[in-house]
Design an enzyme around this catalytic site. Sequence first.
Site, PDB file in Angstrom:
ATOM      1  N   HIS A 124      13.149 -19.834  -8.967  1.00  0.00           N
ATOM      2  CA  HIS A 124      12.429 -20.786  -9.803  1.00  0.00           C
ATOM      3  C   HIS A 124      12.789 -22.231  -9.510  1.00  0.00           C
ATOM      4  O   HIS A 124      11.967 -23.128  -9.640  1.00  0.00           O
ATOM      5  CB  HIS A 124      12.547 -20.401 -11.278  1.00  0.00           C
ATOM      6  CG  HIS A 124      11.634 -19.264 -11.560  1.00  0.00           C
ATOM      7  ND1 HIS A 124      11.982 -17.976 -11.244  1.00  0.00           N
ATOM      8  CD2 HIS A 124      10.357 -19.234 -11.982  1.00  0.00           C
ATOM      9  CE1 HIS A 124      10.953 -17.189 -11.500  1.00  0.00           C
ATOM     10  NE2 HIS A 124       9.960 -17.922 -11.953  1.00  0.00           N
ATOM     11  N   GLU A 163       1.700  -7.179  -9.797  1.00  0.00           N
ATOM     12  CA  GLU A 163       2.975  -7.607  -9.209  1.00  0.00           C
ATOM     13  C   GLU A 163       3.820  -6.412  -8.765  1.00  0.00           C
ATOM     14  O   GLU A 163       4.837  -6.580  -8.117  1.00  0.00           O
ATOM     15  CB  GLU A 163       3.777  -8.406 -10.238  1.00  0.00           C
ATOM     16  CG  GLU A 163       3.053  -9.632 -10.724  1.00  0.00           C
ATOM     17  CD  GLU A 163       3.866 -10.422 -11.719  1.00  0.00           C
ATOM     18  OE1 GLU A 163       4.369 -11.482 -11.358  1.00  0.00           O
ATOM     19  OE2 GLU A 163       3.994  -9.954 -12.877  1.00  0.00           O
ATOM     20  N   ASP A 169       6.268 -11.711  -6.899  1.00  0.00           N
ATOM     21  CA  ASP A 169       6.873 -10.436  -7.260  1.00  0.00           C
ATOM     22  C   ASP A 169       6.316  -9.281  -6.448  1.00  0.00           C
ATOM     23  O   ASP A 169       7.048  -8.378  -6.082  1.00  0.00           O
ATOM     24  CB  ASP A 169       6.676 -10.166  -8.758  1.00  0.00           C
ATOM     25  CG  ASP A 169       7.722 -10.905  -9.572  1.00  0.00           C
ATOM     26  OD1 ASP A 169       8.906 -10.817  -9.205  1.00  0.00           O
ATOM     27  OD2 ASP A 169       7.357 -11.592 -10.541  1.00  0.00           O
ATOM     28  N   CYS A 189      -1.990 -16.029  -7.837  1.00  0.00           N
ATOM     29  CA  CYS A 189      -1.232 -17.179  -8.322  1.00  0.00           C
ATOM     30  C   CYS A 189       0.210 -17.246  -7.793  1.00  0.00           C
ATOM     31  O   CYS A 189       1.027 -17.955  -8.351  1.00  0.00           O
ATOM     32  CB  CYS A 189      -1.227 -17.194  -9.851  1.00  0.00           C
ATOM     33  SG  CYS A 189      -0.507 -15.722 -10.559  1.00  0.00           S
TER      34      CYS A 189
HETATM   35  C1  PEP Z   1       4.377 -14.117  -9.113  1.00  0.00           C
HETATM   36  O1  PEP Z   1       5.197 -13.210  -9.263  1.00  0.00           O
HETATM   37  O2  PEP Z   1       3.736 -14.293  -8.055  1.00  0.00           O
HETATM   38  C2  PEP Z   1       4.138 -15.086 -10.187  1.00  0.00           C
HETATM   39  C3  PEP Z   1       3.191 -15.986 -10.086  1.00  0.00           C
HETATM   40  O3  PEP Z   1       4.953 -15.038 -11.269  1.00  0.00           O
HETATM   41  P1  PEP Z   1       6.460 -15.650 -11.296  1.00  0.00           P
HETATM   42  O4  PEP Z   1       6.677 -16.371 -10.012  1.00  0.00           O
HETATM   43  O5  PEP Z   1       6.528 -16.514 -12.488  1.00  0.00           O
HETATM   44  O6  PEP Z   1       7.277 -14.405 -11.434  1.00  0.00           O
HETATM   45 MG    MG Z   2       5.905 -12.773 -11.242  1.00  0.00          MG
END
Ligand code: PEP
Ligand code: MG
Length: 597
Positions: A202, A444, A468, A515
């Site tokens: 993150h 995911e 994910d 996304c």
């Molecule tokens: C993903 O897993 O691609 C996603 C957009 O969610 P995060 O990165 O918040 O886990």
């Molecule tokens: Mg995710």
Amino acid sequence: MASSKTTRSRDVKLLGLAASGGVAVGRVLRLDEHGRYQFYYIGITAGQVRNEITRLHQAFKEARVQMEEIQDRLARELGYKHSYILDAHLLMLEDKRLMTELEQEIRSRRINAEWAVRDVTDRAVEAYRHVHDQYLRERASDIEDVTTRLLAILSGHAKFDLSKLDEDVIVVACDIWPSTVAELDFNRVLGFATDAGGMTSHAAIIARALRIPAVVGLHEVTRLIRTGDTIIVDGGTGEIILRPTRPVIRQYAEKRKRDVARLAIPIAQPSEPAETIDGVRIRLRANVELSTEIESLALFGAEGIGLYRSEYIFLNRLPELPGEDEQYLIYARLAEATGEAGASIRVFDLGGDKLTLEGYKEEQNPALGLRAIRLSLKAEDIFRTQLRAILRASSHGRLRIVLPLISTIPELRQARAIIDLVKREMADRGIVYDAEIPIGVMIEVPAAAMMADLFAREVDFLSIGTNDLIQYLLAVDRANENVAHLYQPLHPAVLRTISFLVRAAKSARVPIELCGEMASDPIHAIVLIGLGIRTLSLAPASIPLIKNAVRSIELARVRSLIKDAMKLASAAEVEEMLARELPRQAPRFFAAWPSRG
Ligand code: PEP
Ligand code: MG
């Protein structure tokens, strides 16, 4: 793996993962991890003993000054009868026997002051913990308190209010947790460098969103650098240069200028459509973590929000939970700010590599544990509160609900049943909401991908979370730098899975979007479009760049290229093919795009 080498007599270079592009040159602010101060064993030479002892004396002196100031404040604010609380601390700092023992430790074992303090005080704490008298036993925590202060001073660690930095800094830490990043004054942060972390940790995502240069996975940068040192972060190559010489600083300042110029040129304007040469329209939405980003949506030309990571509302506040009204105001603001294009609110994705709720910590394998929707279904009250807030806000605009990390159909049905229940309760109480609010799932988990045709029958849209999906499909921890080379977005298995998902969604006539971070990389974004994705959601600041890439390609040609890519044996082969073909197909954009080497 990070490696280090010496370039000149003073410049020490480290190589990590290039997590967010750009060059930063500046002074270090080193953060401790989880509130504990970092210190290391360093063997010293006979000639360094004096210096180490002087550092020790200075640290004691500084600690005394700080303690006296705190004691004065206690006396002022609580009255003299409470100021005795720090007497024991001050006595320890004036204890000549302790000082002699520490000096001897440094001299005889040839160790740094930090290590001597830790070793000697550990022994003292251990001794106090075994005495029967409770008062004396409690002295152990006084020793810990003083020790922590001494170590903080020795490691060059001042007490900072991270939201009010008074100079520009490069933040260096073992790992930077989302809560720490959110606390920082972004106007003052020039760059990040961390020991841990992968490309989709993150910290890396936020750095890219804020266009702050970042290198992660450096392994030992915190051991080699202290607050106040000068450092260069090259987020394009993944290099860090510690204590650079003047000519090297000049060289990188030049590079920084060129980078800024390059970033300034090839980006599309918000008014230009994201359309391929052969007229295929691509929708570019925004991934949003912090509500302060809302203002940047129009600036970067985002068509609404494709992913609002709602768990970021928890930052800096656990164990206190955000209430319904507070959440309602945030979601209503998102609905109002995004108009017709609307916003997809992903329900809390807590756990895993993110924050988690009180009482749910300490799992052996958090990525496979009580994370995201699993946690929401368990902590149902929290889930319901969030749903009420989203539903109330849905009367202000076009909101959608997205369920993260769904792995089974019964899980989806359970979540939908709770949503229906909350809706009924609200209707009974006469509260207005969008009864048709679209509900989607994030794909995911490989199991959900394999069942996409069945999921598609029970939802309004599918949203692929590649961060994910890649992690679980390839069995590679997205935040682990040791296996970062195996985290391969262009692995043919990833491409085949996405292609399968697009076909499943198409035959069910259900919209599908994506996304994950893949959408922020021009080459990956083109691959995704070639695979049939028409809506991408990405960091707002990356939208103009991706739009320009979209405008430089002819979809018909890219499609046949990607069809061939799916038949290749490895990510390396796919990359090689793209590096050869894309500059031919779209010279305006890709001829200038840096190769990954
Ligand atoms: C993903 O897993 O691609 C996603 C957009 O969610 P995060 O990165 O918040 O886990
Ligand atoms: Mg995710």
